[in-house]
Scaffold this motif. Sequence first.
Motif, short mmCIF file in Angstrom:
data_model
loop_
_atom_site.label_atom_id
_atom_site.label_comp_id
_atom_site.label_asym_id
_atom_site.label_seq_id
_atom_site.Cartn_x
_atom_site.Cartn_y
_atom_site.Cartn_z
N ASP A 78 -61.40 19.41 -38.57
CA ASP A 78 -60.19 18.63 -38.79
C ASP A 78 -58.93 19.34 -38.35
O ASP A 78 -58.04 18.75 -37.75
CB ASP A 78 -60.05 18.26 -40.27
CG ASP A 78 -61.14 17.31 -40.72
OD1 ASP A 78 -61.56 16.46 -39.92
OD2 ASP A 78 -61.58 17.43 -41.87
N GLU A 79 -58.83 20.62 -38.68
CA GLU A 79 -57.63 21.40 -38.37
C GLU A 79 -58.05 22.78 -37.91
O GLU A 79 -58.97 23.36 -38.47
CB GLU A 79 -56.75 21.51 -39.61
CG GLU A 79 -55.40 22.11 -39.36
CD GLU A 79 -54.53 22.13 -40.60
OE1 GLU A 79 -53.36 21.75 -40.48
OE2 GLU A 79 -55.02 22.53 -41.68
N VAL A 80 -57.39 23.30 -36.87
CA VAL A 80 -57.80 24.59 -36.30
C VAL A 80 -56.62 25.54 -36.15
O VAL A 80 -55.48 25.12 -35.98
CB VAL A 80 -58.47 24.42 -34.92
CG1 VAL A 80 -59.74 23.62 -35.01
CG2 VAL A 80 -57.53 23.81 -33.90
N ASP A 81 -56.97 26.80 -36.22
CA ASP A 81 -56.09 27.87 -35.76
C ASP A 81 -56.70 28.31 -34.44
O ASP A 81 -57.92 28.46 -34.34
CB ASP A 81 -56.07 29.05 -36.74
CG ASP A 81 -55.43 28.70 -38.07
OD1 ASP A 81 -54.64 27.73 -38.12
OD2 ASP A 81 -55.71 29.39 -39.06
N VAL A 82 -55.89 28.50 -33.40
CA VAL A 82 -56.42 28.85 -32.09
C VAL A 82 -55.88 30.22 -31.70
O VAL A 82 -54.68 30.47 -31.77
CB VAL A 82 -56.03 27.80 -31.02
CG1 VAL A 82 -56.70 28.12 -29.69
CG2 VAL A 82 -56.40 26.40 -31.48
N VAL A 83 -56.81 31.09 -31.28
CA VAL A 83 -56.46 32.43 -30.83
C VAL A 83 -56.85 32.53 -29.37
O VAL A 83 -58.01 32.31 -29.02
CB VAL A 83 -57.22 33.51 -31.65
CG1 VAL A 83 -56.87 34.90 -31.18
CG2 VAL A 83 -56.94 33.35 -33.15
N GLY A 84 -55.87 32.85 -28.52
CA GLY A 84 -56.15 32.93 -27.09
C GLY A 84 -55.71 34.25 -26.50
O GLY A 84 -54.67 34.78 -26.85
N PHE A 85 -56.53 34.76 -25.60
CA PHE A 85 -56.22 35.99 -24.87
C PHE A 85 -56.00 35.62 -23.41
O PHE A 85 -56.82 34.93 -22.81
CB PHE A 85 -57.38 36.98 -25.00
CG PHE A 85 -57.24 38.18 -24.10
CD1 PHE A 85 -56.30 39.15 -24.39
CD2 PHE A 85 -58.02 38.31 -22.97
CE1 PHE A 85 -56.15 40.25 -23.56
CE2 PHE A 85 -57.88 39.41 -22.14
CZ PHE A 85 -56.94 40.38 -22.44
N SER A 86 -54.87 36.03 -22.84
CA SER A 86 -54.57 35.81 -21.44
C SER A 86 -54.62 34.31 -21.13
O SER A 86 -53.90 33.53 -21.75
CB SER A 86 -55.54 36.63 -20.57
OG SER A 86 -55.19 36.56 -19.21
N TRP A 87 -55.48 33.91 -20.21
CA TRP A 87 -55.58 32.50 -19.86
C TRP A 87 -55.95 31.66 -21.08
O TRP A 87 -55.53 30.51 -21.22
CB TRP A 87 -56.59 32.31 -18.75
CG TRP A 87 -56.61 30.96 -18.10
CD1 TRP A 87 -55.64 29.99 -18.14
CD2 TRP A 87 -57.65 30.43 -17.30
NE1 TRP A 87 -56.02 28.90 -17.41
CE2 TRP A 87 -57.25 29.14 -16.88
CE3 TRP A 87 -58.87 30.90 -16.88
CZ2 TRP A 87 -58.04 28.33 -16.07
CZ3 TRP A 87 -59.66 30.11 -16.07
CH2 TRP A 87 -59.24 28.83 -15.67
N GLY A 88 -56.71 32.23 -22.00
CA GLY A 88 -57.05 31.53 -23.23
C GLY A 88 -55.80 31.13 -24.01
O GLY A 88 -55.77 30.10 -24.68
N GLY A 89 -54.74 31.95 -23.92
CA GLY A 89 -53.47 31.61 -24.56
C GLY A 89 -52.83 30.39 -23.93
O GLY A 89 -52.28 29.53 -24.62
N LEU A 90 -52.92 30.29 -22.61
CA LEU A 90 -52.38 29.11 -21.91
C LEU A 90 -53.18 27.86 -22.27
O LEU A 90 -52.61 26.78 -22.47
CB LEU A 90 -52.41 29.32 -20.40
CG LEU A 90 -51.46 30.39 -19.86
CD1 LEU A 90 -51.68 30.58 -18.36
CD2 LEU A 90 -50.02 30.01 -20.15
N VAL A 91 -54.49 28.01 -22.35
CA VAL A 91 -55.33 26.87 -22.74
C VAL A 91 -54.98 26.45 -24.17
O VAL A 91 -54.88 25.26 -24.47
CB VAL A 91 -56.83 27.22 -22.60
CG1 VAL A 91 -57.70 26.10 -23.17
CG2 VAL A 91 -57.19 27.49 -21.15
N ALA A 92 -54.76 27.42 -25.05
CA ALA A 92 -54.38 27.11 -26.44
C ALA A 92 -53.09 26.31 -26.48
O ALA A 92 -52.97 25.33 -27.23
CB ALA A 92 -54.25 28.40 -27.25
N LEU A 93 -52.09 26.72 -25.69
CA LEU A 93 -50.82 25.99 -25.65
C LEU A 93 -51.00 24.57 -25.12
O LEU A 93 -50.43 23.62 -25.66
CB LEU A 93 -49.80 26.74 -24.81
CG LEU A 93 -49.27 28.04 -25.42
CD1 LEU A 93 -48.45 28.80 -24.38
CD2 LEU A 93 -48.46 27.76 -26.66
#
Length: 143
Positions: free
Chosen positions: A115-130
């Motif tokens: 239902d609800e998530v916290d997203v942790v991204g590294f490098s490109w993963g950060g862009l995907v999270a945004l």
Amino acid sequence: MIALAVASTVTPHPPSAYPSGPPEPRAAHRFVQVDGARLHVLDFGGEGRAIVFLHGVGGNAWTWLEVAPALTDAGRAIALDFRGYGESQWSPTQEYSTTSHACDLSGVVATLGVDEVDVVGFSWGGLVALAFAAGCDRVRRIA
């Protein structure tokens, strides 16, 4: 010609942190079908809100092996292999954009019933999270 010698010792866990030795991280392998693609997810366990970990360009879900298990007290730790990375399928249409990965993440989150998530991204993963957060009302926070 220059010769360089480097010696280092890597201690993954401080000895005092685990008197009987470091814990063995465990992860359940799951495969989720999203828009015809088989995506690989590592589920490190935990209860409550999902914490989804996204790797960078040169990584995969196992990038989070040292981090995700340590956060299972805070929620359900899940790491995703983007399409074409790790054990996920390659895109038959060669779609590997940030937007494509964000859409895949949306499908994974929906399929896992989160239902609800916290997203942790590294490098490109950060862009995907945004990108994911911009089009999704399920994101509580991004790191």
